[in-house]
Scaffold this motif. Structure first.
Motif, mmCIF file in Angstrom:
data_model
loop_
_atom_site.group_PDB
_atom_site.id
_atom_site.type_symbol
_atom_site.label_atom_id
_atom_site.label_comp_id
_atom_site.label_asym_id
_atom_site.label_seq_id
_atom_site.Cartn_x
_atom_site.Cartn_y
_atom_site.Cartn_z
ATOM 1 N N ASN A 553 0.837 -1.160 0.107
ATOM 2 C CA ASN A 553 0.066 -0.013 0.015
ATOM 3 C C ASN A 553 0.846 1.346 -0.002
ATOM 4 N N LEU A 554 2.015 0.988 0.700
ATOM 5 C CA LEU A 554 2.989 2.313 0.753
ATOM 6 C C LEU A 554 3.518 2.513 -0.701
ATOM 7 N N VAL A 555 3.893 1.510 -1.464
ATOM 8 C CA VAL A 555 4.284 1.608 -2.757
ATOM 9 C C VAL A 555 3.284 2.217 -3.667
ATOM 10 N N LEU A 556 1.959 1.730 -3.439
ATOM 11 C CA LEU A 556 0.911 2.354 -4.433
ATOM 12 C C LEU A 556 0.797 3.839 -4.148
ATOM 13 N N LYS A 557 0.905 4.091 -2.778
ATOM 14 C CA LYS A 557 0.760 5.817 -2.611
ATOM 15 C C LYS A 557 1.849 6.455 -3.370
ATOM 16 N N LEU A 558 3.093 5.732 -3.210
ATOM 17 C CA LEU A 558 4.254 6.512 -3.830
ATOM 18 C C LEU A 558 4.080 6.481 -5.349
ATOM 19 N N ALA A 559 3.487 5.424 -5.974
ATOM 20 C CA ALA A 559 3.151 5.496 -7.350
ATOM 21 C C ALA A 559 2.136 6.408 -7.789
ATOM 22 N N GLN A 560 1.243 6.617 -6.809
ATOM 23 C CA GLN A 560 0.057 7.890 -6.912
ATOM 24 C C GLN A 560 0.925 9.214 -6.985
ATOM 25 N N LEU A 561 1.721 9.251 -6.031
ATOM 26 C CA LEU A 561 2.443 10.584 -5.850
ATOM 27 C C LEU A 561 3.326 10.705 -7.036
ATOM 28 N N ILE A 562 3.972 9.774 -7.728
ATOM 29 C CA ILE A 562 4.838 9.958 -8.815
ATOM 30 C C ILE A 562 3.887 10.448 -10.048
ATOM 31 N N GLU A 618 11.456 11.933 -16.862
ATOM 32 C CA GLU A 618 12.400 10.613 -17.094
ATOM 33 C C GLU A 618 12.551 9.669 -15.990
ATOM 34 N N TYR A 619 13.107 10.354 -14.985
ATOM 35 C CA TYR A 619 13.264 9.604 -13.753
ATOM 36 C C TYR A 619 12.116 9.124 -12.966
ATOM 37 N N LEU A 620 11.092 9.803 -13.158
ATOM 38 C CA LEU A 620 9.768 9.450 -12.470
ATOM 39 C C LEU A 620 9.239 8.275 -13.377
ATOM 40 N N GLU A 621 9.187 8.526 -14.593
ATOM 41 C CA GLU A 621 8.634 7.258 -15.641
ATOM 42 C C GLU A 621 9.405 6.193 -15.291
ATOM 43 N N LYS A 622 10.570 6.098 -15.225
ATOM 44 C CA LYS A 622 11.607 4.884 -15.085
ATOM 45 C C LYS A 622 11.231 4.228 -13.718
ATOM 46 N N ALA A 623 11.241 5.456 -12.649
ATOM 47 C CA ALA A 623 10.891 4.616 -11.195
ATOM 48 C C ALA A 623 9.682 4.079 -11.156
ATOM 49 N N LEU A 624 8.665 4.502 -11.753
ATOM 50 C CA LEU A 624 7.411 3.796 -11.933
ATOM 51 C C LEU A 624 7.490 2.491 -12.434
ATOM 52 N N GLU A 625 8.111 2.556 -13.598
ATOM 53 C CA GLU A 625 8.323 1.058 -14.314
ATOM 54 C C GLU A 625 8.921 0.238 -13.414
ATOM 55 N N TYR A 626 10.129 0.545 -12.906
ATOM 56 C CA TYR A 626 10.826 -0.304 -12.032
ATOM 57 C C TYR A 626 10.004 -0.798 -10.750
ATOM 58 N N LEU A 627 9.351 -0.022 -10.249
ATOM 59 C CA LEU A 627 8.418 -0.357 -8.979
ATOM 60 C C LEU A 627 7.238 -1.260 -9.429
ATOM 61 N N CYS A 628 6.653 -1.078 -10.684
ATOM 62 C CA CYS A 628 5.880 -2.394 -11.176
ATOM 63 C C CYS A 628 6.542 -3.493 -11.365
ATOM 64 N N GLN A 629 7.605 -3.565 -11.796
ATOM 65 C CA GLN A 629 8.406 -4.777 -11.836
ATOM 66 C C GLN A 629 8.816 -5.439 -10.308
ATOM 67 N N ILE A 630 9.271 -4.693 -9.544
ATOM 68 C CA ILE A 630 9.463 -5.279 -8.097
ATOM 69 C C ILE A 630 8.433 -5.897 -7.492
ATOM 70 N N PHE A 631 7.094 -5.042 -7.616
ATOM 71 C CA PHE A 631 6.056 -5.345 -6.903
ATOM 72 C C PHE A 631 4.879 -5.999 -7.688
ATOM 73 N N LYS A 632 5.124 -6.155 -8.992
ATOM 74 C CA LYS A 632 3.964 -6.884 -9.822
ATOM 75 C C LYS A 632 2.796 -5.986 -9.893
ATOM 76 N N LEU A 633 3.014 -4.990 -10.066
ATOM 77 C CA LEU A 633 1.688 -3.867 -10.377
ATOM 78 C C LEU A 633 1.087 -4.235 -11.535
ATOM 79 N N ASN A 634 -0.125 -4.366 -11.619
ATOM 80 C CA ASN A 634 -0.753 -4.647 -12.918
ATOM 81 C C ASN A 634 -1.385 -3.195 -13.527
ATOM 82 N N GLU A 635 -1.557 -3.230 -14.863
ATOM 83 C CA GLU A 635 -1.833 -2.082 -15.572
ATOM 84 C C GLU A 635 -3.260 -1.414 -15.159
#
Length: 827
Positions: A553-562, A618-635
Motif C-alpha cells: 500500500n505504501l508503494v501504491l501511494k508512492l506510485a500515485q505521488l509519482i 524521465e526519472y519518475l517514468e522509469k522509477a514507476l516502471e521499476y516499481l511495477c516490476q518489483i511489486f508486480k503492479l498490473n496495468e
C-alpha cells in the motif's frame, strides 16, 4: 639541535614548535623527516603526541592542525603533495610509528573523547565487547576521574586520524571544496588499500625491526571490577589472551593484527553512535541480566536510589550525533573497499583438510570482515541517518552509501560479458546467502526510504533521481526474488530448533577479535536469517514484510505521488513554454497578463529550465516502471491511479485545486491539501480583479513615476473621454485600432460575466489611456539601451525616438487585424 643529552628531547620539542611559526610547511616536513631518521626512539618519544596533535588537530576541535579535510590538490598543490607523502603508509610518519612501537611505548588517550556509548560504558565500569579496549583502560591513582586508554603508537596514531573526522567537523569548509578530493579522503583510501589489500598481503613495516609486537599491558587493579557485555569473564580472559600477539608470533599474525586494528578503529570512531537502548540491543542476551544486577548493586551502593541511577545512566548514553555529508562519504568509501576486500577471497578448496592447512589468516579475515565487524554498527548508523537526516537533496550521500552496501556484486573481481553490457545484469544465486544474512538492510531500510519519499517533493529533479536510483537497484533481475526467499525463510515456523539453542546464537559476537574462538557453523538457512534479524532488532521484533500488504500500500501511494508529480511537471513545462512564447520584443513595454492580475503559477523548476523538467519526467517514468516490476503492479491499478490524478484537472490540465472540505466559513484545506500546496502539486488561482491602474506598486516599478503617470493619464482620460469613446465606436479600421490600444480585453471579458464588477458603476471601464508601463524598470532600461545603441550609429535622440514609435505603430497595426475585442453596444 645539538646540546646536552639530558636536555635534548625538550630542546627538540621546543625547536620543532618554533619551526611551526617561522618556517613554511614544506620545509617543516623536510626537517621532521630528518629528525625521524636521525634521532633514536627514546628522544622521539616525547615529541610523538605533540606531532600527532599538530597534524590531526586537538580532540576538542580547537587546534585544527594541518586541516587535511580542506587540503586539496587544486588549491594547494605543493602542501597537498607534501602532506600525502609525509603521511603515506611508507612515509616518514609511519616510520616514526613503527620505530616507537618496537620500543613498546604507550600513550594515553582520554576516554571522555570516545563515542558516547563506549565512553558511558567504560565510565560505568562495563567493558565494551570490542576487543580494541581490552586491557587498555588505565585508572588514575586518585580514583574514578580522568580515565585513559593506554595505546601503542600505531593505535594512538589511527585513533587520532579516525576521530579527526568527527572532532574537526565544525572547522570552516569552503563550498567549492569537494570532500572526495581532500587529502583526508585520499589518505583513508590509501590506508585501506595498504592494510586491507585486495591483492597480495599487507606490506611489512618499513623498518629493520618490525613493529606490532605488543606485550601485555599493566593489569588492572582488582579493586575495580569490570563487567563485559557479550561474554562471561572466563571467556573474555581467554579471548583477550588469544588476541594479544606475542613477540614470537609469525608475520602473518602480525599482518592480521594491523589490519584488524585499523578496521576496528575506523568502525568504532565512525559508526559507534547511538543510545543506551540501542547499545544494549546489540549485546548478547545471556549477559544482560548479569549486567543489570551489577549496575543496580553499584547504584544502590553509591547513590541509594537504583531508579535514579538508572535514569542517569540512560541519560549518559545519549549523545547529539549529526553525521555530516563528508562523514557519510568516508563511510561509503570504507563500505566499498570492504566489499572489494571480501570479494577478493580465493575460492575454497574442495577438500576440508586442505582448507584447514592452506588458508592464511588474511584469507580467513576476508571471510568474516563484514558480518563480524561492520554489519551491526552500519545498520544502526543507517537507521539513524534515515530517521534524522533532513528531507533535502543532501540525503543522496546516505542513499548511495546504503545502495553500495546492498550491491557487493558490483565490487566482485569477475566482469560481465561484453555482449551483455546493454542488458540489466542479473544477480547471481551465489549472493543469496549475503542477502539473507543482511535481510533487514534490504527490507526495513527500504520501508524507511518509502516513508521519506512520501514526504518529499518529487517534482524536484534531485528527489526524483533518488527514487529512480532505489527503484533501479531493487529492480535488478533476480534480486526481488531472493529478498522474497529470505523473508519466507524468516517466517518459517520453528519446529526443530530448541528455544535455548536459538537464544544462544540469536546475537552472535560480531565486534570481537578475529583471533577469538568461532561459534559453530550453522547450516540451516532459516536459522541464519532469524539469527540475523533477532541480533539486530531483538526477540520481540515485529517484522514488516517488504512484499506484504502494508508495504504494498505504501508503494501504491508512492506510485500515485509519482503520477501527480509527473502531471505537475508537465503543467509547469507547458506554462513555461507559453510564457517564453508570449515574450516578444514589444512585451517589454507592456504588462503581461500574469503581471496584471498578480498571480504566479510556477515553482522552483521555472528557474531550473526545461532540461531539468525533462529529466524529472524521465526519472519518475522509469522509477514507476521499476516499481511495477518489483511489486508486480498490473496495468489496471496504474490506469486507475492515473484517472484519480486527472479527476481534479480541467481540460487544460492546469487548474488543479488542493484537496479541501466545505464548511460554514468556506473551503478548509485538509492535511493532503496542505501537503499539495507546500510541494507545489496543486494551487489556488489567485488573480487581481480590480482596476489595473489601482494595483499596488510592484517591486519592479518606480513609485514616483507610477504616481506621476497615473495623474497624467487620469487628466488625459478626463479631458478626452468623449473623443476616445467616439473613436472606439467606429466599425472601421480606426475603431479597431483604438479599441486595441484604449481598452483592456481581459477586464472587459470579466465584466461580462461578473455581477460584482458590473455593480461598480463608479469605475471607468471604458476606453482610456494607460501610461503605467513606462514606470517599469525594464522599460526604462530598454529605452536607455536603445538610445545607447543608436548613438553608435550616429542616430540622434530624435531619430531614435522616431524609429521606436514607427516600429511600435507597425506592430500595433498588425495586431489590430487579429483583434476582436470590446464593442460599444456590449459596454
Amino acid at each position: 639541535m645539538a646540546g646536552p643529552h639530558l636536555q635534548q628531547p625538550s630542546f627538540l620539542l621546543a625547536t620543532l614548535k618554533a619551526d611551526c611559526v617561522n618556517k613554511p610547511f614544506a620545509q617543516r616536513c623536510h626537517d621532521l623527516e630528518t629528525v625521524i631518521e636521525e634521532f633514536p626512539a627514546k628522544e622521539l618519544h616525547s615529541i610523538f603526541p605533540w606531532l600527532v596533535e599538530s597534524i590531526f588537530g586537538s580532540l576538542d576541535g580547537i587546534i585544527v592542525g594541518w586541516n587535511l579535510r580542506c587540503l586539496q590538490g587544486r588549491t594547494n598543490p605543493t602542501e597537498y603533495s607534501v602532506a600525502l607523502d609525509f603521511l603515506d603508509p611508507s612515509g616518514p610518519m609511519m616510520k616514526l610509528v613503527y620505530k616507537l612501537q618496537a620500543e613498546e611505548y604507550r600513550y594515553d588517550f582520554p576516554v571522555s573523547y570516545l563515542p558516547g556509548p563506549v565512553k558511558a560504558s567504560i565510565q560505568e565500569q562495563v567493558l565494551p565487547e570490542c576487543s580494541l579496549y581490552h586491557n587498555k583502560v588505565q585508572f588514575p591513582s586518585s580514583g574514578g576521574l580522568g580515565l585513559n586508554l593506554a595505546l601503542n603508537p600505531f593505535e594512538y596514531y589511527m585513533f587520532y586520524f579516525a576521530i579527526s573526522l568527527i572532532t574537526q567537523k565544525n572547522s570552516p569548509i569552503a563550498h567549492h571544496i569537494s570532500p572526495s578530493n581532500s587529502a583526508y579522503f585520499i589518505l583513508v583510501d590509501t590506508y585501506l588499500k595498504c592494510f586491507l589489500p585486495t591483492e597480495g598481503s599487507v606490506l611489512p613495516p618499513p623498518s629493520s625491526n618490525p613493529g606490532g609486537a605488543i606485550p601485555s599491558p599493566t593489569p588492572r587493579s582488582p579493586a575495580v571490577p569490570f563487567t563485559s557485555y557479550g561474554m562471561h569473564h572466563t571467556s573474555l580472559l581467554k579471548r583477550h589472551i588469544a588476541h594479544q600477539p606475542s613477540v614470537n608470533a609469525d608475520p602473518a599474525s602480525q599482518e592480521i593484527w594491523r589490519s584488524e586494528t585499523l578496521l576496528q578503529i575506523f568502525v568504532e570512531m565512525w559508526l559507534h553512535h547511538y543510545s543506551l537502548e540501542m547499545y544494549q540491543k546489540m549485546q548478547s542476551p545471556h549477559v544482560k541480566l548479569e549486567v543489570l544486577h551489577y549496575r543496580l548493586s553499584i547504584s544502590s551502593k553509591h547513590h541509594g536510589s537504583p531508579a535514579q541511577s538508572s535514569y542517569q545512566a540512560l541519560h549518559a548514553y545519549q549523545e547529539s550525533f549529526k553525521p555530516t555529508e563528508e562523514h557519510v562519504l568516508v563511510v561509503r568509501l570504507l563500505v566499498k573497499h570492504l566489499h572489494a576486500f571480501s570479494n577478493s577471497l580465493k575460492p575454497e578448496p574442495l577438500s576440508p583438510s586442505a582448507h584447514s592447512h592452506t588458508a592464511s589468516p588474511l584469507e580467513e579475515f576476508k571471510r568474516v570482515v563484514i558480518p563480524r565487524f561492520v554489519q551491526q554498527k552500519l545498520y544502526i548508523f543507517l537507521q539513524h541517518c534515515f530517521g534524522h537526516w533532513p528531507l533535502d537533496a543532501s540525503f543522496r550521500a546516505v542513499l548511495e552509501m546504503w545502495l553500495s552496501y546492498l550491491q557487493p556484486w558490483r565490487y566482485a573481481p569477475e566482469k560481465p560479458p561484453q555482449t551483455a553490457e546493454l542488458l540489466p545484469r542479473s544477480v547471481s544465486e551465489k549472493w543469496a546467502a549475503f542477502i539473507q544474512e543482511n535481510l533487514l538492510m534490504y527490507t526495513k531500510l527500504f520501508v524507511g526510504f518509502l516513508n521519506r519519499a512520501l514526504r518529499t517533493d518529487l517534482v524536484s529533479p534531485k528527489n526524483a533521481l533518488m527514487v529512480f536510483r532505489v527503484a533501479k537497484v531493487f529492480a535488478q533481475p533476480n534480486l526481488a526474488e531472493m529478498i522474497l526467499k529470505g523473508e519466507q525463510l524468516f517466517l518459517e515456523p520453528e519446529l526443530v530448533m530448541p528455544h535455548r539453542q536459538h537464544r544462544l546464537f540469536m546475537t552472535p559476537t560480531l565486534s570481537g577479535s578475529f583471533f577469538s574462538s568461532w561459534p559453530p557453523t550453522i547450516t540451516d538457512a532459516s536459522f541464519k536469517v532469524k539469527s540475523h534479524v533477532y541480533s539486530l532488532e531483538g526477540q520481540d521484533f515485529q517484522y514488516k514484510q517488504m512484499f506484504g500488504t502494508e508495504v504494498r500500500n505504501l508503494v501504491l501511494k508512492l506510485a500515485q505521488l509519482i503520477c501527480q508529480a509527473q502531471q505537475t511537471a508537465k503543467s509547469i513545462s507547458d506554462h513555461s513554454a507559453e510564457t517564453s512564447a508570449s515574450h516578444s520584443f514589444f512585451s517589454w513595454f507592456k504588462f503581461t497578463p500574469s503581471e496584471m492580475n498578480g498571480s504566479y503559477t510556477g515553482n522552483d523548476l521555472d528557474e531550473i529550465g526545461q532540461d531539468s523538467i525533462k529529466k524529472t519526467d524521465e526519472y519518475l517514468e522509469k522509477a514507476l516502471e521499476y516499481l511495477c516490476q518489483i511489486f508486480k503492479l498490473n496495468e489496471a491499478q496504474l490506469t486507475q491511479m492515473m484517472m484519480k490524478c486527472g479527476t481534479a484537472q480541467d481540460e487544460n490540465g492546469k487548474k488543479q485545486l488542493p484537496d479541501c472540505i466545505e464548511s460554514e466559513d468556506g473551503l478548509i484545506l485538509t492535511p493532503l491539501g496542505r501537503y499539495q500546496m507546500i510541494n507545489g502539486l496543486r494551487r489556488f488561482e489567485v488573480q487581481y480583479q480590480g482596476d489595473t491602474e489601482l494595483q499596488p506598486i510592484r517591486s519592479y516599478e518606480n513609485a514616483t513615476l507610477v504616481r506621476l503617470l497615473f495623474r497624467l493619464s487620469s487628466a488625459l482620460n478626463e479631458r478626452f473621454a468623449d473623443q476616445m469613446d467616439m473613436l472606439c465606436s467606429r466599425e472601421d479600421f480606426v475603431g479597431r485600432f483604438c479599441r486595441y490600444h484604449l481598452t483592456n480585453p481581459h477586464i472587459i471579458q470579466k465584466i461580462r460575466y461578473s455581477p460584482v464588477l458590473k455593480d461598480r458603476t463608479n469605475q471607468n471601464w471604458g476606453p482610456r489611456i494607460s501610461l503605467r508601463f513606462l514606470a517599469s524598470y525594464r522599460t526604462l532600461v530598454s529605452l536607455l539601451m536603445m538610445y545607447f545603441i543608436a548613438s553608435w550609429f550616429y542616430i540622434g535622440p530624435v531619430g531614435c525616438t522616431f524609429i521606436i514609435l514607427l516600429g511600435y505603430f507597425l506592430y500595433a497595426v498588425i495586431m489590430t487585424f487579429f483583434y476582436e475585442g470590446w464593442k460599444p453596444h456590449e459596454h
